[in-house]
Write an enzyme that holds these catalytic residues in place. Structure first.
Site, PDB file in Angstrom:
ATOM      1  N   GLY A 179      -7.161  -2.312   0.987  1.00 50.23           N
ATOM      2  CA  GLY A 179      -6.943  -1.714   2.298  1.00 50.23           C
ATOM      3  C   GLY A 179      -5.783  -2.307   3.079  1.00 50.23           C
ATOM      4  O   GLY A 179      -5.596  -2.001   4.247  1.00 50.23           O
ATOM      5  N   ASP A 191       5.022   2.688  -6.086  1.00 47.15           N
ATOM      6  CA  ASP A 191       3.990   1.664  -6.258  1.00 47.15           C
ATOM      7  C   ASP A 191       3.795   1.313  -7.737  1.00 47.15           C
ATOM      8  O   ASP A 191       3.769   0.141  -8.117  1.00 47.15           O
ATOM      9  CB  ASP A 191       2.653   2.134  -5.673  1.00 47.15           C
ATOM     10  CG  ASP A 191       2.751   2.379  -4.178  1.00 47.15           C
ATOM     11  OD1 ASP A 191       3.776   1.974  -3.586  1.00 47.15           O
ATOM     12  OD2 ASP A 191       1.821   2.973  -3.604  1.00 47.15           O
TER      13      ASP A 191
END
Length: 384
Positions: free
Chosen positions: A121, A171
């Site tokens: 997160g 990513d």
């Protein structure tokens, strides 16, 4: 840092034999170049010393058995029955398996143990790290001879199809392709890339997690994409060869977008200028000039906050606060926006003191804990 031995011991305890391989695949940061990826621009990521680890071994049937340490959960499925499931985390593994099946890879059953120390997160791409760890591990286990760039692409497609997130390639690319002590200058149009030296000397990279995620994120993302596409459409009326904001100059925006739609002009100008900031940061890195990189980061945050409008009070507060310290030479929000972390270039000796001063003030202002994450640029996915 989790050791190979720890993974081997846990794997053996669960699956009653030793793993054939242990793979480490890292999370990532992005130094500069935000919201440029879907405009075919440039990004400047690198892997970090926080990673997802998988132990893997062959089975002599066609069953997939998974165990996720984070959730203390076990999952089993037949290879022939691979499909998206309601439970979230197995989808990152199954999505990769599915992509390999589509490519005709000759897979058999396997056992996989998953652990990691990427803070969840915080916007450090733990999901991409997991996808790349799985792709890399299956590649070595079954001798698939898939190249690193393809492992990144497979991870991205797994995220699109099984996790339902239409992410860019950055990513996964950073997770697989990074090199310690360097950043990757990645061209999101054609995936050409080069390594730039990241010589931090007396400085360190410190992430400050706001511990907040505002619900604006996805709707704002779609709005920004639409603004960028509209800007390109307006410019194309005069310059049909233009394919994306990557091809657009400030002069084109000034002449063909500003008179028509000020809002679209402002959003597009940010993207064009962000690509320029990234090129200047790369030049500075080539010359070991980390101060200039820091200035570009401050400038990028200003643009993200005031022009592209994807920041939030918590992120702005953290960047504004650190500006007052000469020991902090650069800071900006990192990621899609509306929460997550700021990335800061801070004198190594000042990191703890900065957090000590900042945490109580942040708590008082927002009634939120501030989490500091120290990261070190590291190698991409590797066999341990």
């Amino acid at each position: 840092m989790i050791s190979k031995q720890q993974i081997e011991e846990k794997y053996t305890a669960i699956f009653e034999q030793a793993p054939a391989y242990v793979v480490r695949s890292p999370g990532r940061i992005n130094i500069i170049g935000e919201h440029t990826d879907y405009n075919e621009g440039f990004v400047l990521p690198t892997a970090i010393d926080k990673a997802i680890y998988v132990g893997i071994g062959k089975r002599d049937d066609h069953i997939i058995r998974l165990y996720a340490e984070d959730f203390k959960e076990y999952f089993e499925l037949a290879l022939a029955d691979v499909h998206p499931v309601d439970k979230g985390w197995p989808n990152y593994v199954l999505g990769v398996v599915h992509q390999l099946q589509l490519r005709g890879a000759n897979l058999k059953g396997f056992d996989m143990y998953i652990d990691g120390d990427v803070p969840l997160g915080a916007g450090l791409s733990s999901s991409a790290a997991l996808e790349c760890a799985v792709g890399f591990a299956l590649n070595v286990l079954f001798d698939l001879e898939i190249g690193r760039v393809d492992i990144a692409k497979i991870g991205q497609l797994a995220e699109h199809t099984y996790a339902g997130v239409k992410c860019g390639i950055m990513d996964q690319f950073a997770s697989v392709m990074s090199k310690a002590g360097h950043v990757v200058k990645l061209d999101c149009r054609d995936l050409s890339f080069s390594y730039k030296p990241l010589e931090l000397d007396d400085y360190a990279i410190l992430l400050l997690n706001t511990n907040v995620k505002h619900s604006l994120a996805s709707s704002a993302y779609n709005d920004r994409r639409a603004s960028c596409e509209e800007g390109v459409r307006l410019v194309q009326q005069k310059f049909p060869e233009v394919k994306s904001l990557r091809d657009v100059t400030l002069e084109m925006l000034e002449a063909h977008v500003r008179p028509v739609d000020m809002e679209v002009y402002t959003k597009c100008r940010f993207v064009v200028e962000e690509n320029e900031r990234l090129h200047q940061a790369c030049d500075a890195l080539e010359h070991g000039d980390i101060e200039t990189v820091g200035r570009q980061m401050f400038s990028a945050h200003e643009g993200l906050s005031k022009e592209y409008e994807v920041s939030c009070p918590e992120l702005d507060f953290l960047v504004d606060y650190v500006k007052s310290f000469p020991e902090v030479i650069g800071a900006r929000m990192m990621g899609g926006g509306f929460g997550g972390c700021t990335i800061n270039l801070v004198k190594k000796s000042f990191q703890d003191l900065l957090v000590e001063r900042l945490a109580p003030i942040y708590k008082e202002e927002f009634d939120l804990e501030l989490t500091a994450i120290k990261v070190i640029p590291s190698n991409g996915t590797e066999l341990l």
